[in-house]
Enzyme design. Structure first.
Site, PDB file in Angstrom:
ATOM      1  N   ALA A  91       0.858  -1.186   0.000  1.00 31.08           N
ATOM      2  CA  ALA A  91       0.000   0.000   0.000  1.00 31.08           C
ATOM      3  C   ALA A  91       0.892   1.232   0.000  1.00 31.08           C
ATOM      4  CB  ALA A  91      -0.895  -0.014   1.235  1.00 31.08           C
TER       5      ALA A  91
ATOM      6  N   GLU B 194      -0.384  -9.275  -1.468  1.00 32.26           N
ATOM      7  CA  GLU B 194      -1.818  -9.596  -1.418  1.00 32.26           C
ATOM      8  C   GLU B 194      -2.431  -9.530  -2.822  1.00 32.26           C
ATOM      9  OE1 GLU B 194      -2.384  -6.708   1.808  1.00 32.26           O
ATOM     10  OE2 GLU B 194      -3.410  -8.311   2.878  1.00 32.26           O
TER      11      GLU B 194
HETATM   12  N1  CO8 Z   1       4.513   3.430  -0.026  1.00 40.09           N
HETATM   13  C1  CO8 Z   1       4.904   4.665  -0.388  1.00 40.09           C
HETATM   14  N2  CO8 Z   1       6.140   4.944  -0.846  1.00 40.09           N
HETATM   15  C2  CO8 Z   1       7.009   3.927  -0.934  1.00 40.09           C
HETATM   16  C3  CO8 Z   1       6.668   2.612  -0.572  1.00 40.09           C
HETATM   17  C4  CO8 Z   1       5.342   2.383  -0.100  1.00 40.09           C
HETATM   18  N3  CO8 Z   1       4.919   1.152   0.249  1.00 40.09           N
HETATM   19  N4  CO8 Z   1       7.749   1.815  -0.768  1.00 40.09           N
HETATM   20  C5  CO8 Z   1       8.719   2.613  -1.241  1.00 40.09           C
HETATM   21  N5  CO8 Z   1       8.272   3.889  -1.334  1.00 40.09           N
HETATM   22  C6  CO8 Z   1       9.010   5.066  -1.780  1.00 40.09           C
HETATM   23  C7  CO8 Z   1      10.106   5.418  -0.778  1.00 40.09           C
HETATM   24  O1  CO8 Z   1       9.592   6.189   0.293  1.00 40.09           O
HETATM   25  C8  CO8 Z   1      11.075   6.196  -1.651  1.00 40.09           C
HETATM   26  O2  CO8 Z   1      10.578   7.492  -1.814  1.00 40.09           O
HETATM   27  P1  CO8 Z   1      11.614   8.725  -1.983  1.00 40.09           P
HETATM   28  O3  CO8 Z   1      12.337   8.448  -3.275  1.00 40.09           O
HETATM   29  O4  CO8 Z   1      10.720   9.906  -2.039  1.00 40.09           O
HETATM   30  O5  CO8 Z   1      12.521   8.666  -0.773  1.00 40.09           O
HETATM   31  C9  CO8 Z   1      10.958   5.490  -3.006  1.00 40.09           C
HETATM   32  O6  CO8 Z   1       9.719   4.774  -2.984  1.00 40.09           O
HETATM   33  C10 CO8 Z   1      12.053   4.500  -3.218  1.00 40.09           C
HETATM   34  O7  CO8 Z   1      12.127   3.637  -2.086  1.00 40.09           O
HETATM   35  P2  CO8 Z   1      13.499   2.977  -1.574  1.00 40.09           P
HETATM   36  O8  CO8 Z   1      14.580   4.012  -1.647  1.00 40.09           O
HETATM   37  O9  CO8 Z   1      13.225   2.304  -0.286  1.00 40.09           O
HETATM   38  O10 CO8 Z   1      13.715   1.921  -2.764  1.00 40.09           O
HETATM   39  P3  CO8 Z   1      14.601   0.587  -2.770  1.00 40.09           P
HETATM   40  O11 CO8 Z   1      14.631   0.162  -4.186  1.00 40.09           O
HETATM   41  O12 CO8 Z   1      15.878   0.808  -2.028  1.00 40.09           O
HETATM   42  O13 CO8 Z   1      13.760  -0.482  -1.908  1.00 40.09           O
HETATM   43  C11 CO8 Z   1      11.736  -1.618  -1.246  1.00 40.09           C
HETATM   44  C12 CO8 Z   1      12.551  -1.006  -2.395  1.00 40.09           C
HETATM   45  C13 CO8 Z   1      12.467  -2.815  -0.658  1.00 40.09           C
HETATM   46  C14 CO8 Z   1      10.425  -2.064  -1.844  1.00 40.09           C
HETATM   47  C15 CO8 Z   1      11.523  -0.586  -0.133  1.00 40.09           C
HETATM   48  O14 CO8 Z   1      11.070   0.615  -0.702  1.00 40.09           O
HETATM   49  C16 CO8 Z   1      10.537  -0.976   0.942  1.00 40.09           C
HETATM   50  O15 CO8 Z   1      10.845  -1.758   1.826  1.00 40.09           O
HETATM   51  N6  CO8 Z   1       9.320  -0.388   0.903  1.00 40.09           N
HETATM   52  C17 CO8 Z   1       8.304  -0.552   1.914  1.00 40.09           C
HETATM   53  C18 CO8 Z   1       7.712  -1.904   1.907  1.00 40.09           C
HETATM   54  C19 CO8 Z   1       6.642  -2.031   2.955  1.00 40.09           C
HETATM   55  O16 CO8 Z   1       6.859  -1.906   4.145  1.00 40.09           O
HETATM   56  N7  CO8 Z   1       5.461  -2.323   2.514  1.00 40.09           N
HETATM   57  C20 CO8 Z   1       4.395  -2.622   3.420  1.00 40.09           C
HETATM   58  C21 CO8 Z   1       3.337  -1.881   3.090  1.00 40.09           C
HETATM   59  S1  CO8 Z   1       2.045  -2.187   4.269  1.00 40.09           S
HETATM   60  C22 CO8 Z   1       0.774  -2.555   3.302  1.00 40.09           C
HETATM   61  O17 CO8 Z   1       0.920  -2.824   2.151  1.00 40.09           O
HETATM   62  C23 CO8 Z   1      -0.614  -2.544   3.863  1.00 40.09           C
HETATM   63  C24 CO8 Z   1      -0.829  -1.500   4.879  1.00 40.09           C
HETATM   64  C25 CO8 Z   1      -0.459  -0.083   4.472  1.00 40.09           C
HETATM   65  C26 CO8 Z   1      -0.748   0.943   5.552  1.00 40.09           C
HETATM   66  C27 CO8 Z   1       0.489   1.701   5.929  1.00 40.09           C
HETATM   67  C28 CO8 Z   1       0.219   2.875   6.876  1.00 40.09           C
HETATM   68  C29 CO8 Z   1      -0.142   2.527   8.266  1.00 40.09           C
END
Ligand code: CO8
Length: 261
Positions: free
Chosen positions: A69, A115
């Site tokens: 998300a 999901e």
């Molecule tokens: N949402 C919004 N922005 C995101 C997300 C995300 N899920 N994932 C990455 N981004 C953004 C980063 O903030 C970053 O933004 P900026 O360039 O402005 O700093 C940009 O994308 C690039 O991210 P990274 O530098 O981290 O990129 P990498 O290639 O190094 O890593 C990853 C990629 C491994 C995918 C990493 O970005 C990561 O771990 N992301 C988060 C994954 C995560 O925790 N997902 C769980 C989501 S929870 C969910 O899906 C359901 C509930 C959602 C509710 C959340 C609020 C309570």
């Protein structure tokens, strides 16, 4: 494009009756903002009624299928916001899409992204794919069926390890566990999924539709209650301090400190 006006989903229908969809928010790692889910729901809604579509392939990027998300969009939501969230309707449209849906996954497939992958009927994964449900790092839990579908697909112990410890699963392990049907070189993931979609699109479409619905019935009855419970639990967690801390830590790129409140 198959459906005009979409920016978050790229789409193309070809003469093999295969509709190809690509998640298209590379800068945000294909995070599933509401607009993206809306576009996907609308596209699948049109495809459901269109006899020129017999099978759909859904894919993401080379390094990220979808990072979950959109955390920035969800950051300030309250439990009431979650209760009223149109996202639930978009997920329902994806869930009730009644033609075969093949997922082609490369790279990170996390949270809501995983999901979404599990809403696909068959998954083909590149060797570089990594599957995870890291919601607990944000003080919450999966909210679009992750706790239910993952448990059905890979069993309790492995599902618990992913949901409680936020440990990722490699493509190879995902194949062993039954999450994906086949693992291949990442350059071939889409082509393999597309070739499979062409085979399926050559079968009688009404039989394919009823075959899909019948296979899903093997687990649907159990699923309904679990999905409703998960949704309520997901919303409840939006009232916790740990959720605020988990989200703040993500945005500030630091380790969270959880207190159990
Ligand atoms: N949402 C919004 N922005 C995101 C997300 C995300 N899920 N994932 C990455 N981004 C953004 C980063 O903030 C970053 O933004 P900026 O360039 O402005 O700093 C940009 O994308 C690039 O991210 P990274 O530098 O981290 O990129 P990498 O290639 O190094 O890593 C990853 C990629 C491994 C995918 C990493 O970005 C990561 O771990 N992301 C988060 C994954 C995560 O925790 N997902 C769980 C989501 S929870 C969910 O899906 C359901 C509930 C959602 C509710 C959340 C609020 C309570």
């Amino acid at each position: 494009p198959y459906l005009d006006g979409c920016t978050d989903i790229l789409s193309e229908l070809d003469d093999k009756y295969v509709l190809s969809l690509r998640l298209n928010r590379p800068k945000a790692r294909n995070a599933l903002r509401t607009q993206l889910l809306h576009e996907l729901a609308q596209t699948l809604g049109k495809a459901n009624r269109d006899e020129h579509v017999r099978c759909v392939v859904l894919t993401g990027g080379e390094k990220v299928f979808a990072a979950g998300a959109d955390i920035t969009e969800m950051a300030d939501k309250t439990p009431v916001d979650v209760l009223n969230d149109p996202r639930a309707d978009h997920w329902a449209a994806i869930r009730t899409f009644n033609k075969p849906l093949i997922g082609a996954v490369n790279g990170f497939c996390l949270g809501g992204g995983n999901e979404l992958a599990m809403h696909c009927d068959i998954l083909i994964a590149g060797k570089n794919a990594q599957f995870g449900q890291p919601e607990i790092n944000l003080g919450i839990i999966p909210g679009a069926g992750g706790t239910q579908r993952l448990t059905q697909m890979i069993g309790k112990s492995k599902a618990m390890r992913m949901v409680l410890a936020a440990q990722f699963m490699s493509a190879e392990d995902a194949e062993k566990a039954g999450l994906v049907a086949e693992v291949c070189e990442p350059e071939l993931t889409y082509d393999k999924a597309y070739a499979l979609a062409c085979v399926i699109a050559s079968k009688p479409p009404v039989a394919a539709r009823l075959a899909k619905e019948s296979v899903l019935k093997a687990s649907d009855a159990l699923l309904a209650e679990g999905l409703a419970f998960e949704r309520k639990a997901f919303g409840t967690l939006f009232a916790t301090e740990d959720k605020a801390e988990g989200v703040a830590a993500f945005m500030e790129k630091r380790k969270p400190v959880f207190k159990g409140r």
